[in-house]
Write an enzyme that holds these catalytic residues in place. Structure first.
Site, PDB file in Angstrom:
ATOM      1  CD  GLU A  17      -1.591  -2.359   1.818  1.00 21.49           C
ATOM      2  OE1 GLU A  17      -0.368  -2.617   1.928  1.00 21.49           O
ATOM      3  OE2 GLU A  17      -2.478  -3.168   2.155  1.00 21.49           O
ATOM      4  CE  LYS A 125      22.927  -3.409  -2.106  1.00 25.04           C
ATOM      5  NZ  LYS A 125      21.850  -4.251  -2.512  1.00 25.04           N
ATOM      6  CB  ILE A 447      25.613  -3.512 -18.490  1.00 19.88           C
ATOM      7  CG1 ILE A 447      26.636  -2.380 -18.410  1.00 19.88           C
ATOM      8  CG2 ILE A 447      25.713  -4.363 -17.240  1.00 19.88           C
ATOM      9  CD1 ILE A 447      28.085  -2.819 -18.518  1.00 19.88           C
ATOM     10  CD  GLU A 621      23.860  -6.915  -1.999  1.00 23.12           C
ATOM     11  OE1 GLU A 621      23.814  -5.966  -2.793  1.00 23.12           O
ATOM     12  OE2 GLU A 621      22.866  -7.523  -1.616  1.00 23.12           O
ATOM     13  CG  HIS A 657      27.915  -5.276 -14.719  1.00 23.64           C
ATOM     14  ND1 HIS A 657      28.465  -4.033 -14.898  1.00 23.64           N
ATOM     15  CD2 HIS A 657      26.726  -5.077 -14.107  1.00 23.64           C
ATOM     16  CE1 HIS A 657      27.626  -3.115 -14.419  1.00 23.64           C
ATOM     17  NE2 HIS A 657      26.571  -3.728 -13.926  1.00 23.64           N
ATOM     18  CG  HIS A 710      22.217   4.467 -11.809  1.00 22.56           C
ATOM     19  ND1 HIS A 710      23.484   4.097 -12.182  1.00 22.56           N
ATOM     20  CD2 HIS A 710      21.618   3.360 -11.334  1.00 22.56           C
ATOM     21  CE1 HIS A 710      23.640   2.815 -11.920  1.00 22.56           C
ATOM     22  NE2 HIS A 710      22.524   2.337 -11.415  1.00 22.56           N
TER      23      HIS A 710
HETATM   24  N1  GLN Z   1      22.935  -7.788 -17.212  1.00 27.18           N
HETATM   25  C1  GLN Z   1      22.126  -7.069 -16.275  1.00 27.18           C
HETATM   26  C2  GLN Z   1      21.435  -5.921 -16.998  1.00 27.18           C
HETATM   27  O1  GLN Z   1      22.000  -5.393 -17.908  1.00 27.18           O
HETATM   28  C3  GLN Z   1      22.957  -6.512 -15.152  1.00 27.18           C
HETATM   29  C4  GLN Z   1      22.121  -5.811 -14.131  1.00 27.18           C
HETATM   30  C5  GLN Z   1      22.885  -5.298 -12.949  1.00 27.18           C
HETATM   31  O2  GLN Z   1      24.016  -4.967 -13.027  1.00 27.18           O
HETATM   32  N2  GLN Z   1      22.256  -5.194 -11.835  1.00 27.18           N
HETATM   33  O3  GLN Z   1      20.355  -5.528 -16.617  1.00 27.18           O
HETATM   34 ZN    ZN Z   2      25.009  -2.925 -12.905  1.00 26.95          ZN
END
Ligand code: GLN
Ligand code: ZN
Length: 771
Positions: A17, A125, A447, A621, A657, A710
């Site tokens: 919610e 985190k 990525i 993490e 990655h 981001h």
């Molecule tokens: N291969 C994933 C993507 O491109 C990697 C995501 C990530 O790094 N959290 O979404």
């Molecule tokens: Zn990433």
């Protein structure tokens, strides 16, 4: 009488919610009052559930609209300039959300005087959990004071409904240690100025009728930085003096106190909470160290995992404390706040019934707490039926043949160190790969994921609703894949990817295709703000019945002559982002997953995929909170990655990655993973993280992200050239790749297309300049 207590309750709501209310408010479709009404209803619901479970010490002020660290910092006036806060009076909701999310250009922000360019505070985190808190940004010039008495408000809210709650304050030392000073000062320098504000908060609480206040100091379970011990002494002296009648419960969690036990036991508080789920062994030492006039709160019910408690074992721990003289001053509690587990099992109607009997979410855990308190006071017989249920579930689990797959055990036993070793060292592999791949200098890749647009989500929803059959859905996914491959060819990406359109989530997609995993329907846990995750549950031996990604990668490869990169989630991340079984060591669970991924890597190679990326965004993490425990974790985490990757021939290139930039303390382990290429997050820190690479010479290839995905802006070619040039000062060009700094699934094509084109242009310009 033994007190049944709780440290914190999930905030998101049984049906998320809070998420809906926040998102509606941010979208401008509801008013602030609506948001507050939803929040109040969630808190009322939380009180009702907790009381219904038999809890007598209910937490309050554990609720936060976005994040409790942020709200605590704001309540004490630790608000950086540039977010529309006038300098007196409480921060407006617009200011709090601008700090949390950055300015969004809304009318409310303009009205609150928030500049359009205000960026969000850093998010990181919360200890070793998957909850993220906002890192308060401090400066020596700040004048802390109590601006917003959220604790008294929370206490009064309970009192109005007839419940004297136990307000929860994040303690002053942890608050500062979790913050960052931006002006070269040290966060703890603010302590003397901050303590009077905390003292005010406590005084007002005492006046308003509080009896117990929970002061969370989770930093006490970490290796303390210089000055922290003194800070704790000073701080708790001041807090104790502020309101002498108030009972302070010093709460520690996520680890044992270890060398800080003496310090914690010496602080002038009424009681101490220990996490006995993570660190059961600390009980004996604590019983010796803690003065007998203190209350002892024992966190015997695991607040971080979803398994039912072994009530008899927990009761034995409690009895030890009783025998040691704490019988009349004992609290039973979850090990930490229940923020980290889902609300309730009641809605999980689709779980395997035997598995469900072994689980306990927040509600069920609180019932366990109350049962244990009653068993202490009235004897086991008073709760015999519940104990028997616990015994039965445990016995049933031990007897469940489905947990142990003999084939997995055999394979694990047969795994040799050689399987964690590529055939040749990196330089030899690099030659073989160069010959096979024929890539230009500064190869451009991504990525893995391309935008998960509305279209993609709608297709998935239609499959889920049964409007599509699997074949139709797969055809749609192939179409999206083909479009993405064509586009990457057109703009000149050197190593294309298929785009991950078919994946809902990078962990769940694989978990759904592995044996040993189970899934909840409503098992949501807050990750940050309105974002939730529903971690899958590893309950049995993990293995891979069939290939998971090969047909997607092979199809994508069939459309292009460029080398296609296959995309997998690594074993450490698969473990870290799941609720895991606890009957075997974590290392063993991780090795099982590693063998499953290894099979997939091998099948991708056999299908002609020349490059395989194994993502490990959660590698860091998983690092234990204490330095002393880290080497062991890193040893097995690195070994598991290598076990999953090392099956390939020299000429098959392995990428990994990681989505963060703090490499300094794990650099050697990252290098030991021995991936041929690693891509990392660097764009935001302006390549600062490459300092780590200056100190430690990373031996293989590296793609420092030159586009911060981001943020919703499209970086120019020049910007990316500038970042790449900075990277080239630290890393030889022939070992440098160019890529965004994370997957693009949360971005739109309108940003991704021009940004990737700029990235290719940057690579071309840099290549041309070099000759
Ligand atoms: N291969 C994933 C993507 O491109 C990697 C995501 C990530 O790094 N959290 O979404
Ligand atoms: Zn990433």
């Amino acid at each position: 009488m033994t007190i049944a207590a709780n440290l914190g309750y999930p905030r998101i709501g049984p049906r998320r919610e809070l998420k809906s209310a926040l998102e509606a408010f941010w979208a401008g479709t509801t008013a602030e009052a609506d948001l507050h009404a939803t929040a109040a209803a969630l808190r009322a619901g939380a009180r009702a559930v907790q009381q219904g479970c038999g809890i007598s010490h209910l937490p309050s002020a554990d609720f936060a609209l976005y994040d409790h660290v942020l709200e605590t910092a704001c309540a004490f006036g630790l608000i950086p300039p540039g977010y529309g806060w006038s300098g007196d009076g409480p921060a407006s909701l617009a200011t709090v959300f601008a700090l949390a999310r950055g300015a969004r250009g809304s009318a409310a922000e303009r009205a609150a005087g928030i500049p359009a360019g205000a960026v969000a505070l850093e998010m990181t985190k919360w200890f070793d959990t998957n909850y993220h808190y906002m890192v308060p940004r401090l400066s020596a010039a700040m004048r802390p004071r109590l601006l917003d008495n959220r604790w008294v408000r929370a206490l009064r809210e309970g009192l109005q409904h007839g419940t004297r709650t136990r307000p929860v304050l994040l303690g002053p030392v942890s608050l500062l240690l979790l913050s960052k000073a931006e002006d070269g000062s040290r966060p703890l320098d603010l302590l003397p100025a901050l303590l009077p504000a905390y003292a005010d908060a406590l005084r007002f609480l005492a006046e308003a009728g509080a009896v117990w206040v929970q002061v969370d100091e989770p930093c006490l379970v970490t290796d303390l930085p210089p000055g922290a011990v003194e800070a704790y002494r000073t701080a708790f002296r001041a807090l104790a003096d502020a309101a002498p009648g108030l009972h302070l419960l010093l709460a520690t969690y996520f680890e044992g106190l270890r060398d800080n036990l003496g310090l914690a036991a010496s602080l002038p508080v009424a009681g101490l909470h220990l996490d006995l789920a993570r660190a059961p062994d600390q009980l004996d030492a604590a019983l010796l160290a803690l003065p007998r006039d203190r209350w002892l709160s024992l966190g015997v019910v695991d607040g971080r995992n979803v398994w039912r408690t072994d009530l008899r074992a927990a009761l034995a721990q409690l009895r030890t404390a009783e025998v040691a003289g704490f019988g009349r001053r004992l609290m039973v509690a979850p090990s930490c706040s229940l923020l980290h587990v889902p609300h309730s099992l009641a809605m999980e109607t689709a779980l395997d019934p035997a598995l469900k009997r072994r689980l306990a979410f927040a509600t069920e855990k609180l019932k366990e707490v109350a049962t244990l308190a009653r068993a202490l006071d009235e004897g086991e017989r008073a709760v015999a039926a519940v104990f028997e249920e616990s015994d039965r579930a445990l016995a049933e689990e031990r007897a469940d043949a489905r947990l142990n797959d003999p084939a997995v055990a055999t394979r694990l036993a047969a795994a040799t160190p050689a399987m964690e070793q590529r055939r040749s060292p990196y330089p030899r592999r690099a030659e073989a790969q160069a010959a096979r791949l024929g890539l230009p200098e500064l190869p451009v890749t991504s990525i893995g994921s391309w935008p998960q647009t509305d279209e993609v989500r709608k297709l998935r929803a239609r499959l889920a609703r049964g409007e599509f059959d699997q074949a139709r859905y797969d055809a749609e996914m192939r179409r999206l894949t083909a479009e993405a491959v064509r586009w990457q060819e057109e703009i000149g990406v050197d190593v294309p990817v298929h785009g991950e359109f078919e994946r809902n989530d990078m962990v769940k997609y694989f978990a759904e295709r592995l044996a040993g995993y189970a899934f909840t329907r409503h098992g949501w846990v807050q990750s940050y703000g309105s974002r939730c995750v529903a971690p899958p549950i590893i309950w049995a031996d993990v293995s891979r019945p069939a290939p998971m990604t090969v047909r997607w990668s092979a199809y994508a490869q069939s459309l292009t002559n460029k080398p296609m990169k296959g995309m997998l989630t690594g074993p450490v991340t698969m473990l870290q982002w799941s609720f895991e079984r606890t009957d075997i060591p974590r290392e063993t669970v991780c090795r099982q997953i590693a063998l499953a991924i290894r099979d997939e890597v091998s099948d991708l190679e056999a299908a002609g995929i020349p490059i395989v990326q194994i993502d490990e965004p959660a590698f860091r993490e998983g690092l234990p909170l204490r330095q002393a425990d880290r080497a062991d974790y890193l040893r097995w985490a690195v070994a598991c990655f290598r076990l999953s990757a090392s099956v390939v021939r020299d000429e098959t290139q392995i990428h990994t990655h990681m989505c963060y930039s703090e490499f300094n303390d794990i650099m050697e382990s990252v290098a030991a993973m021995d991936a041929d290429v690693i891509s990392i997050e660097t764009a935001r820190s302006d390549m600062d993280l490459l300092e780590a690479f200056a100190v430690f010479d990373y031996p293989n290839e590296i793609g420092p992200g030159v586009w911060d995905i981001h943020s919703p802006r499209v970086p120019s070619t020049e910007e990316m050239i500038r970042l790449a040039a900075r990277a080239a000062r630290r890393i030889p060009r022939r070992r440098l790749w160019l890529n965004p700094d994370c997957g693009c699934k949360t971005r739109g094509w309108a940003e991704v297309k021009p940004a990737m084109a700029n990235l290719v242009a940057a690579a071309r310009r840099l290549r041309a300049e070099a000759v």
